[in-house]
Write a protein that holds these residues in place. Structure first.
Motif, short mmCIF file in Angstrom:
data_model
loop_
_atom_site.label_atom_id
_atom_site.label_comp_id
_atom_site.label_asym_id
_atom_site.label_seq_id
_atom_site.Cartn_x
_atom_site.Cartn_y
_atom_site.Cartn_z
N GLU A 27 0.83 -1.21 0.00
CA GLU A 27 0.00 0.00 0.00
C GLU A 27 0.86 1.26 0.00
N ALA A 46 -4.51 -3.78 0.43
CA ALA A 46 -3.79 -5.02 0.16
C ALA A 46 -4.33 -6.12 1.06
N GLN A 54 -2.86 -9.48 -2.91
CA GLN A 54 -3.65 -8.80 -3.92
C GLN A 54 -3.82 -7.36 -3.46
N LEU A 55 -3.40 -6.44 -4.31
CA LEU A 55 -3.51 -5.01 -4.02
C LEU A 55 -4.53 -4.39 -4.95
N GLU A 56 -5.52 -3.74 -4.37
CA GLU A 56 -6.49 -2.99 -5.15
C GLU A 56 -6.16 -1.52 -4.97
N ARG A 69 -9.43 2.22 -11.46
CA ARG A 69 -9.30 1.17 -10.45
C ARG A 69 -8.74 -0.08 -11.11
N ASP A 70 -7.86 -0.75 -10.39
CA ASP A 70 -7.30 -2.00 -10.91
C ASP A 70 -6.70 -2.77 -9.75
N THR A 71 -6.27 -3.99 -10.02
CA THR A 71 -5.62 -4.82 -9.01
C THR A 71 -4.32 -5.38 -9.57
N GLU A 72 -3.45 -5.74 -8.66
CA GLU A 72 -2.17 -6.37 -8.99
C GLU A 72 -1.93 -7.45 -7.93
N THR A 73 -1.44 -8.59 -8.37
CA THR A 73 -1.20 -9.71 -7.46
C THR A 73 0.24 -10.19 -7.62
N LEU A 86 1.30 -1.37 -9.93
CA LEU A 86 -0.09 -0.94 -10.00
C LEU A 86 -0.18 0.58 -10.17
#
Length: 105
Positions: A27, A46, A54-56, A69-73, A86
């Motif tokens: 974060e 996160a 998973q981070l939004e 808005r998106d996510t990354e893992t 991200l």
């Protein structure tokens, strides 16, 4: 905890939760990579299940008209990189203009 206070560092070490620390790292890296301050219309959450994070992330215009808005893992050991990736993606998708507009208001 100040790193120079060796006794306090040793005592506090038992209070650290590695999963929560990785969430915090992801974060924080996201916000830093955005260059966002406390007034910026951004957010990060996160979630670490012990094997992956998973981070939004979200970047918004102040009036809420547009939201990016998106996510990354990834693996917990790469928490900071997850946040940075991200942030770069959201900036490229339009978040940069949303942040610039927010700074001018």
């Amino acid at each position: 905890v100040r790193s120079s206070d060796k006794d306090l560092v040793k005592a506090a070490k038992h209070l650290n939760d590695p999963d929560a620390h990785a969430e915090f790292d992801a974060e924080r890296a996201f916000l830093k990579a955005l260059g966002a301050d406390a007034r910026a219309p951004v957010g990060a959450l996160a979630q670490n299940d012990g094997t992956s994070i998973q981070l939004e992330g979200v970047v918004a215009e102040r009036d809420g008209a547009r939201l990016f808005r998106d996510t990354e893992t990834g693996e917990p050991k790469e928490a900071a990189e997850i946040g940075e990736r991200l942030a770069r993606r959201l900036l490229a998708e339009g978040g940069r203009s949303a942040l610039a507009a927010a700074e001018s208001n």
